[in-house]
Design an enzyme around this catalytic site. Structure first.
Site, PDB file in Angstrom:
ATOM      1  N   GLU A 508      30.850  49.158  33.612  1.00  0.00           N
ATOM      2  CA  GLU A 508      31.171  48.169  32.567  1.00  0.00           C
ATOM      3  C   GLU A 508      32.672  48.124  32.290  1.00  0.00           C
ATOM      4  OE1 GLU A 508      28.989  46.140  32.080  1.00  0.00           O
ATOM      5  OE2 GLU A 508      27.169  47.233  32.599  1.00  0.00           O
ATOM      6  N   ASP A 572      30.808  48.044  40.567  1.00  0.00           N
ATOM      7  CA  ASP A 572      30.096  49.188  41.150  1.00  0.00           C
ATOM      8  C   ASP A 572      31.070  50.143  41.838  1.00  0.00           C
ATOM      9  OD1 ASP A 572      27.553  48.449  40.359  1.00  0.00           O
ATOM     10  OD2 ASP A 572      27.031  47.464  42.252  1.00  0.00           O
TER      11      ASP A 572
HETATM   12 ZN   LIG Z   1      27.931  44.458  35.797  1.00  0.00          ZN
END
Ligand SMILES: [Zn+2]
Length: 668
Positions: A508, A572
């Protein structure tokens, strides 16, 4: 966001207590220890679980995170059943809502009667000039179609809440479903036509009229699709920002009386509107002008019935599932009623339900443990930004300021939403949903012209998901995802950092600096703060990620859309790197032993991979690739680890191994 949410029955792993034995966290049965970690790490980490847990009939995908969602749902069910049977002043409304949802006998008995007032209003239209008032009233209750309207922070003035009008009104999952000409797409549209006709027959039309009406609906939706912006372009905030004065809005959509519309939806005085896509609104205005009134009524009727279908009698519920569930996702059975009812109350009154849930299921040590991880990731990000060699000191300094301004919200809101003005009545499910949607519309539109509430959450506390909001510059980590088997204060750091610190928190935070997030500053304003040269270098690095993921084909030679998934793939990659760096910093001070035959670094990567253990039906896999900005689970694992030399070192992978990307990408 990190998950496409889907909930399910069946095979929840009892994970409240760690498995017995010397390894509190890595369960060997989840793994396929015969697989080669350097050949297919996803298989190695998840193969055992996937083989032992076939996708339940009522699900389109099934993975460990769904099992966690199911456990949260079961806990919510207990709260709701108790609230329905023995309500307290605090739980009266959620209890009544749940009782009305579960009362299928009453719903069956009422038939289409709850829809009659709105159907009559649609039928009663005698002139197109009445359309804006009707549409405003329908939109207010979460119905309608044609477009959507609400409130949002002004992209270029983050302190100000303005009105926003966005494209909408299409019943298929994406505009491309209307426009593509391949055999699969043509067949899907034929099935959609048949579905519309069946729903109209079930609501009282004869077959010939229903078949003709279905064609009318598809023609109108196709015209809307032609005006709509595609998904990849919609990820670019510059392409979806067009702030218009009222007079400009009127010029954009000749003949549409916005004053009447605003009055009907209940908007405060609207001076400016962000029209995300002007071409779409020109198309919508043209459709209204050139389509026969009777055909517009047919379109509105279809959207009302389809939008209400979940809470109508069983025949309509089943037909709705046959298309949107079975046909589009491959699930063979509808979810049990209780799950659908838990979900709708989570959607409509999530903070009342969530407040009751948090008290029992998110202990203070879980919040403290998460905050410690958040601090560790933030430090690791700061180190990373200071050390990148491709950015000028000027941009770097601004990036550090943005990071320091990022708000980190953990668990649940500081102030709970007050649902006092919402009336909930037993025996009136559709009415409850309409009133709850109207309550939400009112709450949203009430923001216009008021100060921005930076404490607001867009997800309920039990949600197994998390998000970054670029306009708020905040990360939001609901208590629902901060649970075993992904996180527990009892797990060792390597596991908590793999699944949660890297996989969620770092992911995030990195969104603040992905291709979309980087376009906003620390206050949340869409403003250029990068030097030209640094922006060009970023784009070059991002292109490496686009090319890498575009080369993956999850199903039937259908490739991942590397541009659509770019932001998530960057998040990611960044998240797993940050989690790893933060873990190594901790281990340098406090070394950890091998556990269950795995080094801390190996446990870190296994825990990350296991947070993505998942199998997907072919139908859902196709839908995912067409619409979801996240890569499919397998590639979220293998794509990331193959870019990390730290992974190759942890598992002693040879340079030519499939899990070693010779042209490794790195953004952060
Ligand atoms: Zn995301």
């Amino acid at each position: 966001m990190i998950f496409a949410m889907a909930l399910a029955a069946g095979t929840a792993r009892a994970a409240d207590t760690p498995p017995a034995g010397d390894d509190p966290s890595i369960d060997h049965k989840v793994m396929d220890l015969k697989a080669d970690p350097c050949g297919n790490f996803f298989r190695y980490a998840c193969g055992g679980w996937i083989d032992a847990n076939p996708i339940p009939a009522d699900e389109s995908s099934w993975g460990l995170e769904y099992a966690l969602s199911l456990r949260n749902q079961e806990q919510l069910r207990i709260i709701l059943e108790k609230a329905a049977a023995q309500p307290t002043p605090e739980t009266q409304k959620i209890g009544d809502f749940y009782a009305s949802c579960m009362d299928e006998a009453a719903i069956e008995k009422q038939g289409l009667a709850p829809l009659t007032p709105d159907l009559d209003k649609i039928e009663g239209l005698t002139d197109k000039s009445q359309l804006p008032t009707l549409l405003g009233a329908l939109h207010r209750e979460g119905q309608g179609g044609l477009f959507s309207f609400g409130a949002a922070q002004d992209a270029k003035d983050a302190e100000s809440e303005i009105a926003i009008a966005d494209q909408g009104g299409m019943g298929l999952p994406d505009r491309d479903y209307y426009l593509k000409t391949d055999a699969d797409s043509v067949k899907l549209r034929a099935d959609y036509l048949a579905h519309i006709a069946k729903m109209l027959v079930l609501s009282g039309e004869d077959e010939a009229k229903a078949a003709a009406d279905a064609k009318t609906v598809l023609a109108i939706e196709t015209a809307l699709a032609k005006g709509a912006l595609d998904r990849v372009s919609r990820r670019d905030p510059q392409q979806t920002y067009h702030k218009l004065e009222r007079a400009q809005l009127d010029t954009l959509t000749p003949g549409f009386d916005w004053t009447a519309y605003f009055a009907a939806i209940g908007a405060p005085p609207v001076k400016v509107v962000d029209v995300t896509e002007q071409k779409f609104f020109r198309a919508a205005a043209k459709i209204i002008a050139t389509t026969k009134l009777d055909d517009l009524k047919t379109y509105l009727k279809w959207h009302l019935i389809s939008g209400s279908a979940s809470w109508l009698p069983k025949a309509l519920v089943d037909e709705n599932f046959a298309f949107y569930g079975k046909r589009l996702t491959g699930a063979t059975e509808i979810r049990p009623r209780w799950k659908r009812c838990v979900n709708v109350i989570d959607e409509e009154m999530g903070e009342d339900l969530g407040r009751a849930w948090v008290a029992d299921h998110f202990p203070p040590e879980a919040k403290a443990g998460t905050q410690a991880m958040v601090a560790a990731i933030s430090d690791a990000f700061e180190d990373d930004l200071k050390s990148v060699d491709w950015m000028s000191p000027e941009t770097k300094q601004k990036a550090l300021v943005k990071l320091s301004q990022m708000r980190k919200k953990v668990g649940y809101p500081d102030h709970w939403r007050d649902y006092g003005a919402l009336a909930v009545t037993r025996g009136d499910m559709l009415g409850n949903v309409a009133r709850a949607d109207a309550f939400e519309t009112q709450r949203e539109l009430g923001k216009i012209g008021k100060p921005v509430d930076r404490g607001e959450w867009e997800m309920s506390p039990p949600t197994v998901n998390a998000y970054y909001n670029p306009q708020m510059n905040d990360i939001n980590l609901p208590a629902g995802i901060l649970q075993p088997p992904f996180f527990s204060p009892r797990y060792d750091d390597a596991v908590n950092f793999g699944a949660t610190a890297g996989g969620t928190v770092g992911h995030e935070m990195t969104h603040g600096f992905d291709d979309e997030g980087r376009q906003y500053d620390g206050h949340g304003n869409l403003v250029e703060w990068w030097t030209k040269d640094d922006a060009a270098k970023f784009k070059q690095r991002a292109q490496c990620v686009v090319d890498q993921y575009s080369s993956y084909a999850p199903i039937d030679n259908i490739h991942i859309n590397g541009k659509l998934t770019l932001g998530e793939n960057v998040a990611d990659l960044g998240g797993v790197r940050l989690g790893y760096a933060a873990l190594m910093k901790i281990l340098a001070k406090k070394p950890a032993p091998d556990i269950g035959g795995f080094t801390p670094a190996q446990r870190y990567f296994i825990a990350y991979a296991q947070s993505w253990c998942e199998a997907t039906r072919p139908e859902a896999a196709k839908l995912h690739v067409a619409t979801d900005p996240h890569s499919p689970a397998k590639f979220r694992v293998n794509g990331v680890v193959s870019d990390m030399p730290e992974f190759a070192a942890a598992f002693s992978c040879k340079p030519a191994a499939p899990m070693v990307n010779a042209k490794a990408c790195r953004v952060w």
